[in-house]
Structure formats: structure tokens, C-alpha cells
Design an enzyme around this catalytic site. Sequence first.
Site, PDB file in Angstrom:
ATOM      1  CG  HIS A 125      19.386  17.202  39.346  1.00  0.00           C
ATOM      2  ND1 HIS A 125      20.044  18.237  38.726  1.00  0.00           N
ATOM      3  CD2 HIS A 125      20.324  16.492  40.005  1.00  0.00           C
ATOM      4  CE1 HIS A 125      21.338  18.150  38.983  1.00  0.00           C
ATOM      5  NE2 HIS A 125      21.542  17.110  39.759  1.00  0.00           N
ATOM      6  CG  ASP A 155      22.362  23.433  44.110  1.00  0.00           C
ATOM      7  OD1 ASP A 155      22.449  23.918  45.245  1.00  0.00           O
ATOM      8  OD2 ASP A 155      22.847  22.339  43.815  1.00  0.00           O
TER       9      ASP A 155
END
Length: 217
Positions: A125, A155
Site C-alpha cells: 500500500h 499514489d
Amino acid sequence: HFFCTMMLADMGADVLKVETPPDKDGGKEGQESAPMGEWAERQQAYQGFNRNKRSIAINLKSPVGKQIFYKLASNADVVMEGFRPGVVKRLGVDYETLAKLNPRIICCSVSGYGQDGPYRLLPGHDINYISIGGALGLIGDRDGKPAIPLNLVADYAGGTLHAVIGILLALMARQRTGRGQYVDIAMTDAVVSLLSMEIAHYTLAGNVPQRGEGFLN
């Protein structure tokens, strides 16, 4: 990839999102079921990233679904995916397969660690990518613990912006060559690239970056 395709759609690209068909209870595979009315309301609130996009539900595991996807890809400029490495190959929708149908196709993959290397199949993640990339340890007070930021570093700033740039460069290259190409975006690599100033200071003077001791504080 949600944010990247949203940016491209905001800029005028015709984006068609391929989704998993709903199960018999109206939910998506791997998600808790919810009544269609309630699920639809939740989706409207949650899926702001879908703005300016069209969508289609295709079962890529079925022969009929594959043929539908191939037909769409034969006229597409770009195919973007965010699966774990190897999934699109197993589904038969990888760049090598699609390029035979459409030599002008550009395929972009966004993953945590890229399509090759020892970490390629590890789950992860944003916090994993910014930790391994070296950013997390530099965020926060000098005498405190590292501060976990929102998922903006790996991200959005990392994967999304590098993917947008990579896709646009591939489109420019295609104007000269007439052929598409494969764009491999690793969010961990992108985190390292965002630390270019710190790396430059280290290579210039040997100064190891320390949390809370940057030139901005």
C-alpha cells in the site's frame, strides 16, 4: 490508475472504464453485498474519480468478454491497468497480445514495485512504497516519529503523475513512429524520483537527509 484516468478525462480524453460485472446480489466481486439502491447511492458519493468517464462491465475471464475487450482495444489509443504483475498476461489482455491486434496501442501498468524485480509480487500500500522509497522516514518532526501522510506521495504524486507523463510521451512518440509501446510505472520508483533534491545534496556533499532537518524547516 483511477486518478490518472480521471485527469486524462478532465483534459478531454474519452475514457471507458472496464468494470467487473455485479454479482447476483448487486455488489462487486470481493465486496460486501448491499441492496442496489443503497449501493448505487454509495457509489455516487464514493466514485468521484469516475467523473467524465463512461463505463462497461466485462467478464474478462469469459471467451465472450475477451472478444468484446479485443474489439474495444483494436480501436483504442491507450489501455491502462493496475493489477498485480502477471494478471493481465493470465487474462490474455497484456501488451504483447493487444499489440498484435492494434500496433498503435499504448499499454500502461501502474504497480507498487514494477513488472520485474524481486518485489514485483509483494502486496503493498502507499505506506509500503513511501517507506521503501525513503520518503516516510523524512516526514515529521526531528525528535518525533515519522508522520504518515495521506496517500498523495506514492499514489497521486508518484504513480499518477508519472503515468500521465508516460502516456503522453508515448502518444508523442507514436506520432513519429506510428507504433505504440508499453509504459511500466512503479510507485516505489516514483517516490525515489520525488527525492531528487535530497539525493542531489547527498551526492554533492555527502549529507545524509534527516527528518526535520531539511532546507524548508
